[in-house]
Motif scaffolding. Structure first.
Motif: not given
Length: 529
Positions: A241-247, A260-264
């Motif tokens: 859930k912390s991993v994202v795709s960059v488009d 990936f998200v490193i901060n809220r």
């Protein structure tokens, strides 16, 4: 004629009608030869039968008897040509006998005629063979003539009478088996066939059928405990859930990566080469896609082409799952790791492997789609890393991020088990600087270097030194070879780049260099670029 007197053409013209009219008074003219065998060296006077033409004596140098004998006229010859039947006092020339060797080489063979030229096609000393008679069939110019009859072909012999037909015994057994033995074999073969048929019928009737309408298949609703509790599955559930795709999308192109998200607050860590197109083109559309397929616009908070790290920012996204960062310093070769990302555009992809090696100096060069120009101190893994995995997290068995998936060695277009990730311990300070200032300052020592590998030394050879820089202050000169820097063995220029970048600005470091066959040690303080 005396050269001191004037010349008159008439004096040389014996056909003149009046020689006296052309002569000068008091001058005597003479004509004739310079001398003869009878009067060598004397005065010669010409006489005129009429006595009207005066003559003049002509004096010549005396002629020696030897010269007169060679060049003079023979005795009794007064004119230019000797009369017929005259004799000469000179001896007749005598021809010596030819040399035997020359006579043998160039003389005529015995029995030859007196011809001046030998037949060039004749073989010397060989018996000549008579020419074969002319063949009118081979000579197209031969006249028509009667010849012998053509060779007759022998007539074919008359056909023989047909023999008896062959039977089975002759064809198969060559008449070696009697009729009663052949009949016995036929009976035995028939019995074997009957017995085999009866046994096949019996076994077919008692065998179970292949098809059935009474069989019902059932499934177990519970999953396998081993599969649910596997380490890879637990890591995937904790991190996905912390991993994202960059488009990144442009009017004439697109790019896909991971992060990936490193901060809220919405900060996302990725690679610089993933967002280079968006940074160079203001019309590009930059979005991040979360695991629930929610697309959110993103902005570039900062990027660093020298380390291939970038930070993105998304706004107004609630309930963000932040990845837990680990410690890459404690990694061990052979340790299990899991790679997350969107390889080839396939989002939410997980691959697993081990740490294959540490501290690999991997160069990343600029190209048409990226301005990244970096050398990373990479973690090598055999977890499959393909295009699109860049920027995704490399996670250990405790579900903690230990690296950023950055590059894969794919000479054939697919993963061959050589992937590389940026250690998280090096990425965190750069990400903090980008979030705080939007830029990063890097340490540098003021030299350019190239690889050197020979039988004397192995390392990074100094090509030029910036005046007043840290290397110049430390005493380095061109052609020095750095073999150790800050406790790290240097075997190439890329490894020196990594060693300098991992040093701290303003803190002295020790180094070792080679010069003219000798090794020296020194200290320098990296400065900011």
């Amino acid at each position: 004629m005396d050269s001191r007197e004037p010349q008159d053409p008439a004096a040389h013209n014996p056909g003149s009608q009046n020689p006296a009219a052309n002569s000068e008074p008091g001058v005597e003219w003479s004509a004739g030869h310079a001398g003869s065998a009878g009067s060598p060296g004397g005065d010669v006077r010409s006489s005129d039968p009429g006595g009207d033409v005066p003559t003049r004596a002509v004096r010549h140098a005396p002629v020696s008897p030897a010269t007169a004998q060679v060049f003079g006229r023979p005795t009794g010859v007064a004119g230019s040509f000797a009369p017929g039947g005259g004799t000469s006092e000179r001896p007749a020339p005598m021809l010596a006998a030819p040399d035997p060797v020359l006579a043998e080489a160039f003389g005529r063979p015995e029995g030859s005629d007196e011809a001046l030229q030998r037949d060039p096609l004749a073989a010397y000393g060989a018996d000549e063979q008579p020419e074969p008679p002319a063949d009118p069939w081979r000579d197209p110019d031969s006249p028509a003539a009667l010849a012998g009859p053509a060779v007759s072909e022998p007539a074919a012999p008359p056909p023989s009478a047909p023999g008896p037909k062959l039977g089975i015994r002759e064809v198969l057994l060559g008449r070696r088996i009697a009729w009663h033995a052949l009949a016995t074999l036929a009976v035995i073969a028939l019995l074997i066939g009957v017995v085999g048929g009866l046994m096949g019928r019996f076994t077919a009737e008692v065998a179970a059928p292949l098809n059935s309408d009474t069989v019902k298949l059932s499934t177990d609703g519970g999953g396998s405990g081993a599969t649910q509790g596997s380490p890879v599955e637990r890591v995937a559930n904790a991190v996905e859930k912390s991993v994202v795709s960059v488009d990144v999308r442009l009017a004439n192109g697109s790019a896909t990566g991971s992060g990936f998200v490193i901060n809220r607050d919405g900060y996302i860590l990725t690679n610089n080469h993933v967002v280079s197109l968006a940074a160079s083109d203001r019309t590009a559309k930059l979005e991040v896609v979360f695991s629930d397929r929610n697309r959110v616009p993103a902005r570039i908070a900062g990027r660093d082409p020298r380390t291939d790290i970038a930070v993105l920012k998304v706004d107004n996204v609630d309930n963000l799952t932040v990845a837990q960062l680990g410690n890459s310093t404690d990694l061990r070769i052979g340790q299990d790791v899991v790679a997350f990302g969107s390889p080839l555009g396939l989002d939410r992809t997980v691959t697993s492997g081990i740490v294959s090696a540490l501290h690999r100096a991997v160069p990343l060069r600029p190209d048409a789609e990226s301005d990244t120009d970096a050398v990373i101190d990479a973690i090598q893994t055999d977890a499959a890393i393909n295009p699109g995995n860049s920027g995704g997290p490399l996670v250990d068995s405790d579900a903690k991020v230990v690296g950023i998936n950055t590059a894969g060695l794919v000479p054939g277009g697919g993963s061959i088990g050589l992937g590389f990730a940026i250690p998280i311990d090096e990425a965190v300070p750069i990400a903090q600087a980008l979030i705080r200032d939007g830029k990063v300052n890097h340490p540098q020592i003021g030299i350019n270097a190239s690889d050197v590998r020979n039988d004397r030394v192995l390392g990074a050879q100094v090509r030029n030194v910036v005046a007043g820089g840290p290397a110049a202050d430390a005493g380095l000169r061109e052609n020095d070879v750095i073999v150790d820097f800050n406790g790290r063995t240097i075997e190439s220029a890329d490894e020196l780049t990594v060693a300098v970048r991992t040093a701290k600005i303003g803190e002295p470091v020790k180094f070792t260099y080679w010069r003219d066959g000798r090794t020296f040690e020194g200290t320098m303080t990296p400065a900011s670029d």
